[in-house]
Design a protein around this motif. Structure first.
Motif, mmCIF file in Angstrom:
data_model
loop_
_atom_site.group_PDB
_atom_site.id
_atom_site.type_symbol
_atom_site.label_atom_id
_atom_site.label_comp_id
_atom_site.label_asym_id
_atom_site.label_seq_id
_atom_site.Cartn_x
_atom_site.Cartn_y
_atom_site.Cartn_z
ATOM 1 N N LEU A 170 0.806 -1.216 0.000
ATOM 2 C CA LEU A 170 0.000 0.000 0.000
ATOM 3 C C LEU A 170 0.843 1.271 0.000
ATOM 4 O O LEU A 170 0.375 2.324 -0.405
ATOM 5 N N ALA A 171 2.082 1.203 0.413
ATOM 6 C CA ALA A 171 2.927 2.394 0.433
ATOM 7 C C ALA A 171 3.504 2.706 -0.942
ATOM 8 O O ALA A 171 3.748 3.867 -1.260
ATOM 9 N N LYS A 172 3.718 1.689 -1.781
ATOM 10 C CA LYS A 172 4.398 1.895 -3.057
ATOM 11 C C LYS A 172 3.458 2.129 -4.238
ATOM 12 O O LYS A 172 3.498 3.172 -4.883
ATOM 13 N N THR A 173 2.677 1.151 -4.564
ATOM 14 C CA THR A 173 1.944 1.164 -5.832
ATOM 15 C C THR A 173 0.441 1.283 -5.652
ATOM 16 O O THR A 173 -0.310 0.728 -6.450
ATOM 17 N N LEU A 174 0.017 2.004 -4.662
ATOM 18 C CA LEU A 174 -1.413 2.061 -4.389
ATOM 19 C C LEU A 174 -2.223 2.705 -5.517
ATOM 20 O O LEU A 174 -3.184 2.101 -5.970
ATOM 21 N N PRO A 175 -1.880 3.887 -6.015
ATOM 22 C CA PRO A 175 -2.793 4.526 -6.988
ATOM 23 C C PRO A 175 -2.994 3.715 -8.269
ATOM 24 O O PRO A 175 -4.133 3.507 -8.686
ATOM 25 N N ASN A 176 -1.920 3.244 -8.882
ATOM 26 C CA ASN A 176 -2.105 2.559 -10.159
ATOM 27 C C ASN A 176 -2.811 1.220 -10.002
ATOM 28 O O ASN A 176 -3.678 0.870 -10.789
ATOM 29 N N LYS A 177 -2.472 0.461 -8.981
ATOM 30 C CA LYS A 177 -3.164 -0.819 -8.778
ATOM 31 C C LYS A 177 -4.608 -0.604 -8.349
ATOM 32 O O LYS A 177 -5.490 -1.354 -8.748
ATOM 33 N N LEU A 178 -4.843 0.410 -7.536
ATOM 34 C CA LEU A 178 -6.207 0.707 -7.111
ATOM 35 C C LEU A 178 -7.084 1.037 -8.307
ATOM 36 O O LEU A 178 -8.197 0.519 -8.443
ATOM 37 N N PHE A 179 -6.591 1.899 -9.211
ATOM 38 C CA PHE A 179 -7.366 2.237 -10.406
ATOM 39 C C PHE A 179 -7.591 1.013 -11.288
ATOM 40 O O PHE A 179 -8.684 0.812 -11.814
ATOM 41 N N SER A 180 -6.563 0.192 -11.458
ATOM 42 C CA SER A 180 -6.698 -0.992 -12.315
ATOM 43 C C SER A 180 -7.685 -1.991 -11.743
ATOM 44 O O SER A 180 -8.553 -2.509 -12.462
ATOM 45 N N VAL A 181 -7.586 -2.282 -10.459
ATOM 46 C CA VAL A 181 -8.482 -3.259 -9.838
ATOM 47 C C VAL A 181 -9.910 -2.713 -9.768
ATOM 48 O O VAL A 181 -10.875 -3.440 -10.030
ATOM 49 N N ALA A 182 -10.055 -1.438 -9.447
ATOM 50 C CA ALA A 182 -11.391 -0.841 -9.416
ATOM 51 C C ALA A 182 -12.010 -0.869 -10.814
ATOM 52 O O ALA A 182 -13.203 -1.163 -10.969
ATOM 53 N N GLY A 183 -11.209 -0.570 -11.830
ATOM 54 C CA GLY A 183 -11.710 -0.614 -13.198
ATOM 55 C C GLY A 183 -12.158 -2.004 -13.603
ATOM 56 O O GLY A 183 -13.208 -2.178 -14.231
ATOM 57 N N LEU A 184 -11.362 -3.017 -13.247
ATOM 58 C CA LEU A 184 -11.757 -4.389 -13.554
ATOM 59 C C LEU A 184 -13.049 -4.778 -12.845
ATOM 60 O O LEU A 184 -13.923 -5.429 -13.431
ATOM 61 N N ASN A 185 -13.178 -4.386 -11.598
ATOM 62 C CA ASN A 185 -14.386 -4.715 -10.841
ATOM 63 C C ASN A 185 -15.610 -4.018 -11.437
ATOM 64 O O ASN A 185 -16.680 -4.617 -11.556
ATOM 65 N N ILE A 186 -15.456 -2.773 -11.839
ATOM 66 C CA ILE A 186 -16.561 -2.052 -12.468
ATOM 67 C C ILE A 186 -16.902 -2.684 -13.812
ATOM 68 O O ILE A 186 -18.072 -2.759 -14.197
ATOM 69 N N ASP A 187 -15.890 -3.161 -14.548
ATOM 70 C CA ASP A 187 -16.141 -3.863 -15.810
ATOM 71 C C ASP A 187 -17.003 -5.105 -15.589
ATOM 72 O O ASP A 187 -17.932 -5.372 -16.357
ATOM 73 N N ILE A 188 -16.691 -5.866 -14.568
ATOM 74 C CA ILE A 188 -17.461 -7.083 -14.267
ATOM 75 C C ILE A 188 -18.917 -6.729 -13.982
ATOM 76 O O ILE A 188 -19.842 -7.349 -14.505
ATOM 77 N N ILE A 189 -19.120 -5.712 -13.181
ATOM 78 C CA ILE A 189 -20.486 -5.278 -12.853
ATOM 79 C C ILE A 189 -21.193 -4.785 -14.110
ATOM 80 O O ILE A 189 -22.368 -5.089 -14.344
ATOM 81 N N GLY A 190 -20.484 -4.039 -14.952
ATOM 82 C CA GLY A 190 -21.072 -3.542 -16.199
ATOM 83 C C GLY A 190 -21.492 -4.655 -17.135
ATOM 84 O O GLY A 190 -22.554 -4.585 -17.772
ATOM 85 N N VAL A 191 -20.682 -5.688 -17.237
ATOM 86 C CA VAL A 191 -21.029 -6.823 -18.099
ATOM 87 C C VAL A 191 -22.291 -7.512 -17.583
ATOM 88 O O VAL A 191 -23.177 -7.877 -18.367
ATOM 89 N N VAL A 192 -22.391 -7.671 -16.284
ATOM 90 C CA VAL A 192 -23.581 -8.316 -15.709
ATOM 91 C C VAL A 192 -24.819 -7.453 -15.964
ATOM 92 O O VAL A 192 -25.862 -7.956 -16.384
ATOM 93 N N VAL A 193 -24.714 -6.152 -15.747
ATOM 94 C CA VAL A 193 -25.859 -5.259 -15.959
ATOM 95 C C VAL A 193 -26.259 -5.247 -17.434
ATOM 96 O O VAL A 193 -27.449 -5.273 -17.765
#
Length: 114
Positions: A42-65
């Motif tokens: 969490l100290a090193k790569t938080l912003p880029n991994k957070l955006f990538s993982v959040a984007g993937l999770n939103i993609d999954i929800i979008g596909v289901v919807v």
């Protein structure tokens, strides 16, 4: 068994959330976010991994919807009015799902570029 189909009102025509749809969303959230928290420094790569993982999770929800469909209400001699109503409801959910997918891709791009 051979009961006459009841004509639904316009506000009664809705998409069906099946247990599989709900399970996909719940499992994606329950599995992805704890793993993200456990394996990410969490100290090193938080912003880029957070955006990538959040984007993937939103993609999954979008596909289901986007994949949600209305049930079949039966055959009526209404000139196709019920089919037009069903198509409009499904179109609304499909467009919302595509919007979520686009937002997820945008977040993934931000995560990659940071």
């Amino acid at each position: 068994m051979n009961e006459k189909p009841r004509y639904p009102k316009d506000d009664e025509v809705k998409v069906e959330w099946k247990p599989l749809h709900i399970a996909i969303i719940v499992l994606s959230v329950v599995v992805i976010w704890p793993l993200f928290y456990c394996v990410t420094d969490l100290a090193k790569t938080l912003p880029n991994k957070l955006f990538s993982v959040a984007g993937l999770n939103i993609d999954i929800i979008g596909v289901v919807v986007a994949s949600l469909k209305t049930p079949y209400y039966g055959s009526f001699s209404d000139g196709g009015k019920i089919e037009v109503t069903r198509a409009n409801v499904e179109k609304k959910y499909f467009q919302y799902g595509m919007w979520l997918i686009a937002m997820g891709f945008f977040l993934q791009a931000l995560g990659t570029l940071l």
